[in-house]
Design an enzyme around this catalytic site. Structure first.
Site, short mmCIF file in Angstrom:
data_model
loop_
_atom_site.label_atom_id
_atom_site.label_comp_id
_atom_site.label_asym_id
_atom_site.label_seq_id
_atom_site.Cartn_x
_atom_site.Cartn_y
_atom_site.Cartn_z
N CYS A 1 56.27 29.73 41.49
CA CYS A 1 55.49 30.92 41.82
C CYS A 1 55.70 32.01 40.78
O CYS A 1 54.83 32.86 40.58
CB CYS A 1 55.86 31.42 43.20
SG CYS A 1 57.59 31.86 43.39
N HIS B 1 60.20 34.85 46.59
CA HIS B 1 58.86 34.33 46.27
C HIS B 1 58.09 35.42 45.54
O HIS B 1 58.21 36.61 45.83
CB HIS B 1 58.13 33.94 47.55
CG HIS B 1 56.70 33.53 47.33
ND1 HIS B 1 56.35 32.46 46.54
CD2 HIS B 1 55.54 34.05 47.80
CE1 HIS B 1 55.04 32.34 46.53
NE2 HIS B 1 54.52 33.29 47.29
#
Length: 1094
Positions: free
Chosen positions: A527, A910
């Site tokens: 990510c 994330h």
């Protein structure tokens, strides 16, 4: 004249026999062609109707009188009269007298004789007049002599007509049906008609199974429409409708004259109207009839081609049944692809039928249904096979609108390749010119729709100037749709964007989201890369410039980035897996499969692209005889040519200066490169030392109160310049272990409470650029004084980048737990920002670093908490002093993208990003701020950001904006308010990397900058052939993958439940974290593409 006599002398029947002079009656029976003459005669003072054979009769011939009833010879009078050569008015007058005689009493035998004659006239009459007389006399005598006619027009008589015909009249002659129709109308009130109804029900079913021609079928339909009692019932009725449908499929038109064509269309319309009436009266017959239609048009028998007359049935099918029928067709596993292809092709041919309505609606519905169940092979084959035929229908006004609707859908949905559009290009100019020459209002309205379609297709598949130039010239005077509208139309029309209301569960396709943007597959804790790549892609000018580069060699990183951008812009996939780019761009020290720092990756990526281009420039400089190749299009002429004429004229660089600038600056330097001057002034001798350094991003440290709220404060400050970067966040390769120091820090630390207003990005920028006092242990060694002295260190931006990248240093070192802690303090993000830019003093000596992108060590910016921030009074004094040789100006920026980090430590979490398209020209020139930069956060509450950013927000409510949320594979709409409030709602989600786009002020367009370098482009560049071929190939592969997946899923149990996650607002739940269940999936691979992208 006989007619005058008939008017002047009324017929006065007598009770007794009347006298007539008749000669040659016997001869007339044997020679019906011989004609009779009526004349006026007088006998005993009474006028009589005299009928005699005039052949061979001279002026002195004597007529022989015969005494009998006039009605006894009425049939012979009628037959002789019709066969005579008298003029039609004379014949009509006598026929009138014959009809009037029907009111009188007539013997049964005489009635039957008259019925026989009239039947012969109806069936064997040589012309329309004879047939008309036959019907007229028959109806008159049948009305007054009903019982005699009932005996004559019996069941046996009707069966004889339908089975054997009448003399030389064949049993399939339409005249027989007309006679039966007339007989039923005359007997409607008689009990015997019920028996005829039963007989005709059987006979019409037999007759329809024999495939009658259009004329006979039309007469039959007219009769059945008038006498619905003759229509077969129940199962026979269903079979009758099916056979009638199949009969229509044999109605081939073999005529070419307009009158004959009109008659043919009228005949077909009568038959279809009969079916409509039956469907309304008996709804149970509708679905079997439509199944028969599909069986006919899906037939692959090469010896049979069904008639397009079947199109006449479409207008009678209730539009409400579209969903049910299309679902039945597209999800039926028994329907072979070859049959479906045939059926769709023939339905498209129905567009030629002049009077059919809703054909285009059904064709488009079937196309959408096939796309929804991902049968793309059928769609591709049919589109390429029929697109030219559909285009040809545009020449005919009566079917033009329906053909345009189908053509638009076929072209706009065929987005994986320009092949279909290029098939019709040769006909576009001729059609436009022809319609413009006609000048009809309907043509003007059509041209507006047609040119919008052409603009959309040329936008989708740009890069073919040789094909499009003459089209643009032909439509130059017609309105051009906006780029936003074109994008919206293309996004809504793609096969992969069309919703499927017929399937659920695994059968529902994973098409692109409603945004039209493509996500990036998480390949396993990637990510950090996905968020950066989407941020760079949303840097509009950078993206356009990368796509316009002429690159040689597939191994260079810029080429891979160009290919990646091309796929993000044009792929049909909902999410693209950047495997090759990950392998090429991942830093060597990044562990595969581990979470990493996105800021560190961004710096490494930009540095790699920059160094790669510089290396190729050096290699090319050693080959003066060879044209410069190609890492990028180094021709300044080409680059400038990509800008608008106004921008080119506004450039203040001379050609020599422009070329020199082009030869030395890389794409990265021109896009993200800026310059800082670090100065140290000895406070004892006022001696100054300055060093100029380039930067691609500015690292913004937090104020001491936020950065080290619980940490012990250090007294010393580093003498190294605290300029450009934060170091690696340990690679992020280790997850916190429960009970460890890192875990304790994560659990203990929370967002600090502040008493004052929240920090803003301008506060952090001011803190970075504020003067710093070097004293005591951190005193400065002055060469002029020859000893350590108290000094003042300053940093000034002397060259503002086109895209300003700001990294918030949220990971600080915790000396207590010996880990990097995340600062969770909320920072207000303004939609607009101004950056002070100074002009370096001419006399100031500058020393440049050896490498253009060399940055200081991580420790230099690790602890900026000890920098002293002067008061506002000191700043004003410094500005007044600097005014002598260091002039300050403002660079205005608009927020372009924000990378968010969700988590409490650098080793986990994330990344996701927000972004929107914005160029330097969007929103017009930036207005100067009237308040201080530190108060700019007051403008953050303005939801749309800068006024008029040049994009049309999607219609998603009052909070709608053109902001997008990129969360790995998921791409959704978002609002700027959600960007600002994300930390308030989810404390662990904080802004980490910001990207601002520089805006031009009025009067600054001629300033030196990327305009001269050809960086800014007014529109998306056309795709190069190599990129286009790669995308077309992958799009076809993707469609095949989706189709195979849909077929395999369809074979599974259809009872699988349809449980989908609702499309909630992005503000309701945190975007998630890397791993199997968050942020687009950490499992990686193409398996994640099957998930829905809302």
């Amino acid at each position: 004249m006989l007619s005058q006599w008939l008017r002047e002398t009324p017929h006065r029947p007598t009770s007794g026999p009347s006298s007539c002079f008749v000669r040659g009656v016997t001869a007339h029976k044997t020679c019906p062609r011989r004609y009779f003459t009526a004349m006026k005669a007088t006998q005993g003072g009474t006028s009589h109707l005299v009928v005699g054979d005039s052949q061979g009769a001279g002026a002195g011939d004597r007529w022989t009188p015969v005494v009998e009833e006039k009605t006894a010879i009425m049939d012979k009078i009628l037959e002789g009269l019709i066969s005579s050569d008298h003029k039609v008015p004379v014949k009509k007058a006598i026929v009138k007298k014959v009809v009037e005689a029907a009111e009188k009493d007539v013997a049964a035998e005489e009635c039957r004789a008259l019925f026989t004659v009239t039947t012969r006239l109806i069936l064997l009459g040589e012309d329309a007049f004879q047939k008309q007389v036959g019907f007229q006399v028959l109806e008159a005598y049948a009305r007054y002599h009903r019982s005699e006619f009932e005996c004559f027009f019996s069941k046996d008589f009707v069966l004889g007509l339908l089975h054997g015909g009448y003399e030389q009249v064949e049993r399939k002659d339409p005249a027989l049906v007309d006679l039966i129709h007339c007989g039923l109308r005359l007997l409607i009130s008689c009990p015997a008609v019920l028996e005829l109804f039963s007989v005709i029900q059987v006979e019409v079913l037999r007759l329809v199974c024999e495939r009658p021609n259009p004329a006979l079928c039309a007469r039959l339909s007219t009769m059945l429409s008038d006498f619905v009692q003759c229509v077969p019932r129940d199962k026979a009725g269903v079979f009758f409708c099916q056979q009638l449908v199949r009969t229509i499929s044999y109605f081939h038109c073999m005529v070419s004259q307009d009158q004959e064509l009109g008659e043919y269309v009228s005949q077909v319309t009568k038959v279809s109207t009969l079916l409509q009436n039956i469907w309304k009266a008996e709804p149970a017959t509708l679905l079997p009839s439509l199944q028969e239609v599909f069986a006919i048009i899906s037939s692959t028998d090469p010896s049979f081609e069904p008639s397009i007359a079947l199109a006449s049935l479409v207008q009678h099918i209730p539009v409400q049944m579209i969903t049910v029928l299309i679902k039945s067709l597209t999800t039926d596993q028994n329907v072979k692809d070859a049959n479906m292809t045939k059926a769709l092709c023939r339905m498209i041919d129905w567009l030629s039928w002049p009077l059919a309505h809703h054909v285009d609606t059904w064709v488009i519905a079937l196309l959408k249904g096939l796309a929804a169940v991902q049968k793309f092979t059928i769609l591709i084959d049919v589109t390429l096979l029929k697109i030219e035929r559909v285009f040809n229908r545009l020449w005919y006004p009566i079917v033009r609108q329906g053909a345009l609707a189908v053509l638009s859908h076929m072209l706009l949905s065929f987005q994986h390749s320009p092949e279909a559009f290029h098939l019709v290009i040769p006909q576009v100019v001729h059609l436009v010119q022809s319609l413009q020459a006609d000048g009809l209002p309907s043509n003007k309205a059509f041209l507006l729709q047609f040119t919008e379609l052409i603009h959309c297709m040329m936008y989708q598949y740009s890069g073919f100037p040789d094909l499009y130039d003459h089209i643009l010239e032909a439509i130059k005077d017609l309105p051009k749709p906006s780029e936003e509208k074109v994008k919206l139309v293309l996004n809504q029309s793609a096969w992969t964007s069309q919703s499927n209301s017929f399937t659920c569960g695994p059968l529902r396709q994973a098409g692109k989201s409603e945004t039209g943007k493509t996500g990036l597959v998480n390949l396993g804790n990637t990510c950090y890369m996905n968020s950066i790549l989407q941020t760079l892609f949303m840097a509009t000018d950078f993206r356009r410039h990368v796509l316009s580069l002429q690159l040689n060699g597939s191994n260079i990183l810029m080429k891979k980035l160009q290919l990646l951008f091309a796929f993000l812009a044009h792929t049909q996939r909902a999410a693209y897996a950047p495997r090759n780019f990950l392998d090429a761009s991942r830093p060597p020290w990044f562990n595969v499969g581990s979470q990493q720092d996105c800021s560190e990756y961004l710096r490494f990526l930009l540095d790699r692209l920059h160094e790669e281009e510089k290396t190729i420039q050096v290699l090319e400089s050693t080959k003066p005889s060879v044209a410069p190749a190609a890492l990028l299009d180094s021709s300044s002429k080409d680059l400038i040519g990509q800008t608008s004429p106004e921008e080119s004229e506004a450039s203040s660089l001379s050609p020599a200066e422009s070329k020199a600038e082009e030869d030395t600056r890389t794409v990265i330097e021109r896009t993200f490169g800026g310059k800082l001057v670090t100065g140290i002034r000895c406070m004892h001798c006022n001696g100054t030392s300055e060093k100029e350094e380039p930067f691609t991003d500015l690292s913004l440290a937090f104020c001491p109160s936020a950065a080290s709220q619980d940490a012990p404060k250090s007294e010393g400050t580093s003498s190294e310049p605290k300029v450009v970067c934060q170091g690696s966040v340990n690679g992020g390769s280790e997850a916190p272990v429960p009970g460890s120091a890192s875990d304790q820090a994560s659990q203990v630390y929370s967002s600090p409470e502040t008493s004052g207003p929240p920090l803003s990005v301008p506060d952090l920028v001011d803190y970075l650029l504020a003067p710093e006092i070097l004293d005591q242990d951190n005193a400065y060694f002055c060469e002029k004084c020859g000893c350590l002295q108290r000094a003042e260190k300053t940093m000034k931006v002397v060259s503002a980048p086109e895209y300003l990248i700001l990294t918030l240093l949220r990971f600080s070192y915790d000396a207590k737990f010996h880990v990097r802690r995340k600062i969770l303090e909320n920072v207000t993000i303004p939609p607009r920002l101004r950056l002070p830019v100074h002009n370096a003093a001419p006399s100031a000596p500058l020393s440049c670093t050896s490498s253009p992108l060399q940055v200081d060590s991580p420790e230099s910016s690790e602890n900026l908490a000890k920098k002293l921030k002067p008061s506002q009074k000191d700043e004003d004094e410094d500005e007044s002093e600097a005014g002598r040789g260091d002039v300050s100006m403002q660079a205005y920026y608009v927020l372009s993208s924000v990378v968010m980090h969700s988590g409490v430590s650098s080793e986990s979490g994330h990344y996701y990003s927000y972004g929107h398209d914005i160029t330097a020209a969007d929103g017009g020139p930036a207005d100067p701020y009237k308040e201080d930069a530190r108060n700019v956060q007051g403008e953050c509450g303005a939801l749309p950001g800068p006024a008029g950013q040049g994009s049309t927000p999607p219609a998603r409510g009052p909070e709608a904006s053109d902001w997008l949320l990129f969360n790995d594979s998921r791409v959704t709409y978002a609002s700027f308010r959600s960007v600002q409030n994300i930390t308030n709602r989810f404390p662990k989600d904080t802004a980490y990397v910001l990207m601002y786009r520089k805006q031009e002020l009025e009067g600054q367009r001629g300033n030196k900058g990327p305009l001269a370098n050809g960086l800014r482009q007014s529109a998306e560049p056309p795709l190069q052939k190599e990129l286009l071929d790669a995308i077309i190939k992958d799009n076809k592969l993707y469609l095949q993958e989706q189709e195979l997946n849909a077929r395999s899923q369809a074979m599974q149990a259809p009872s699988s439940s349809c449980s989908f996650r609702p499309n909630g607002s992005d503000d309701n739940n945190p975007p998630g974290s890397c791993g199997p269940s968050g942020g687009g999936g950490g499992g990686g691979g193409f398996n994640t593409i099957s998930r829905l992208v809302f």
